[in-house]
Design an enzyme around this catalytic site. Structure first.
Site, mmCIF file in Angstrom:
data_model
loop_
_atom_site.group_PDB
_atom_site.id
_atom_site.type_symbol
_atom_site.label_atom_id
_atom_site.label_comp_id
_atom_site.label_asym_id
_atom_site.label_seq_id
_atom_site.Cartn_x
_atom_site.Cartn_y
_atom_site.Cartn_z
ATOM 1 N N ASP A 136 8.067 -4.280 -10.455
ATOM 2 C CA ASP A 136 7.276 -5.663 -10.231
ATOM 3 C C ASP A 136 6.514 -6.447 -11.070
ATOM 4 O O ASP A 136 6.412 -7.633 -11.005
ATOM 5 C CB ASP A 136 6.585 -5.636 -8.767
ATOM 6 C CG ASP A 136 5.473 -5.002 -8.983
ATOM 7 O OD1 ASP A 136 4.237 -5.763 -8.861
ATOM 8 O OD2 ASP A 136 5.264 -3.939 -9.381
ATOM 9 N N ASP A 146 6.129 -2.977 -16.232
ATOM 10 C CA ASP A 146 7.440 -2.283 -15.820
ATOM 11 C C ASP A 146 8.542 -2.810 -16.834
ATOM 12 O O ASP A 146 9.578 -2.499 -16.875
ATOM 13 C CB ASP A 146 7.712 -2.796 -14.460
ATOM 14 C CG ASP A 146 6.955 -2.098 -13.379
ATOM 15 O OD1 ASP A 146 6.660 -0.534 -13.705
ATOM 16 O OD2 ASP A 146 6.786 -2.710 -12.375
ATOM 17 N N ASP A 196 8.638 2.168 -9.637
ATOM 18 C CA ASP A 196 7.189 1.777 -9.497
ATOM 19 C C ASP A 196 6.642 2.003 -8.124
ATOM 20 O O ASP A 196 7.221 2.177 -6.952
ATOM 21 C CB ASP A 196 7.065 0.194 -10.025
ATOM 22 C CG ASP A 196 5.460 -0.110 -10.024
ATOM 23 O OD1 ASP A 196 4.781 0.486 -10.629
ATOM 24 O OD2 ASP A 196 5.429 -1.184 -9.323
ATOM 25 N N ASP A 213 2.718 0.364 -7.062
ATOM 26 C CA ASP A 213 1.933 -0.618 -6.360
ATOM 27 C C ASP A 213 2.840 -1.962 -6.688
ATOM 28 O O ASP A 213 3.125 -2.253 -7.611
ATOM 29 C CB ASP A 213 0.826 -0.824 -7.121
ATOM 30 C CG ASP A 213 -0.195 0.471 -7.087
ATOM 31 O OD1 ASP A 213 -0.141 0.712 -5.670
ATOM 32 O OD2 ASP A 213 -1.036 0.910 -7.686
ATOM 33 N N LYS A 225 5.831 2.834 -19.808
ATOM 34 C CA LYS A 225 6.496 3.563 -19.094
ATOM 35 C C LYS A 225 8.040 3.891 -19.345
ATOM 36 O O LYS A 225 8.729 4.852 -19.096
ATOM 37 C CB LYS A 225 6.590 2.708 -17.562
ATOM 38 C CG LYS A 225 5.305 2.684 -16.763
ATOM 39 C CD LYS A 225 5.716 2.047 -15.491
ATOM 40 C CE LYS A 225 4.499 1.742 -14.308
ATOM 41 N NZ LYS A 225 4.925 0.986 -13.318
#
Length: 234
Positions: free
Chosen positions: A182, A186, A10, A12, A159
């Protein structure tokens, strides 16, 4: 060296800090992975152009999963054009619904990259997303809080599903893939891979399903996991 054949990360809050500044430790670690012949995939809620720029400047070659799975891309696939996997029309209808219901109560502010989105609608995180989630609960729409923005996404993509699609097209074995994230968007992303990592600043839901929770936050956590599980450093 372990049997990890590909790495997906990932952006950000994972390779960046909480101000979206990319961590030098993450850049160095990801370049080391690529130098070892292991492709790195960028998987993010960000748009394709931004994600391609990140991949180019960091030096990753594994491809892109963008807009929370709405878009995938890899050099050489689909005549070097993005592949859109989500139904944007469905998302637009959800947007119209929440504007009608909450437009005089919530100050919706679209992110500045909204013009570049193929599959999502994305707002700055200036409001509590729970009423939006409740209002759209019976629609085929996912409302993600990435920690940095609120995303309206076609529920038929994530994702995770799109990482699997990219893996199939690029012939990556997800059983031998490590993923690092995070936030709540995710969760599906981690489910696809053989080895799941959450950085120390990750949400509790992610930590609960991870095979390993880093001691360090953000990019330092990414570097920690790479050294520990790809290069077998204790």
């Amino acid at each position: 060296m372990s049997n990890i054949e590909a790495l997906a990360v990932d952006v950000d809050g994972t390779i960046t800090d909480n101000h979206r500044k990319i961590c030098i430790s993450a850049i160095e670690a990801l370049r080391k992975v690529e130098a070892a012949g292991i492709p790195v995939i960028i998987a993010t809620g960000n748009i394709a152009d931004f994600s391609y720029a990140v991949a180019t400047m960091v030096g990753t070659t594994g491809g892109l999963v963008c807009e929370n799975g709405g878009v995938i891309y890899k050099d050489g696939l689909n005549n070097n054009r993005v592949i859109v996997l989500a139904d944007k029309e469905k998302v637009d209808k959800a947007y119209d619904l929440i504007l009608e219901k909450f437009g005089d109560k919530i100050d919706f502010k679209l992110t500045e990259d909204e013009h570049g989105r193929f599959s999502e609608i994305c707002f700055y995180k200036t409001f509590d997303p729970k009423p939006i989630k409740d209002a759209l609960a019976n629609l085929d729409i996912e409302v993600y809080d990435s920690g940095f923005a609120i995303h309206l996404t076609d529920a038929n993509v994530s994702k995770g599903s799109s990482l699997q699609k990219l893996a199939d097209l690029a012939e990556y074995n997800t059983e031998n893939m490590m993923v690092i994230g995070d936030s709540e968007n995710d969760l599906g992303f981690l489910d696809v891979a053989g080895f799941k990592v959450a950085v120390a600043n990750a949400c509790d839901e992610l930590k609960n399903v991870a095979d390993y929770v880093c001691e360090n936050k953000y990019g330092d956590g990414v570097a920690e996991a790479i050294d520990k599980f790809i290069f077998n450093k204790n």
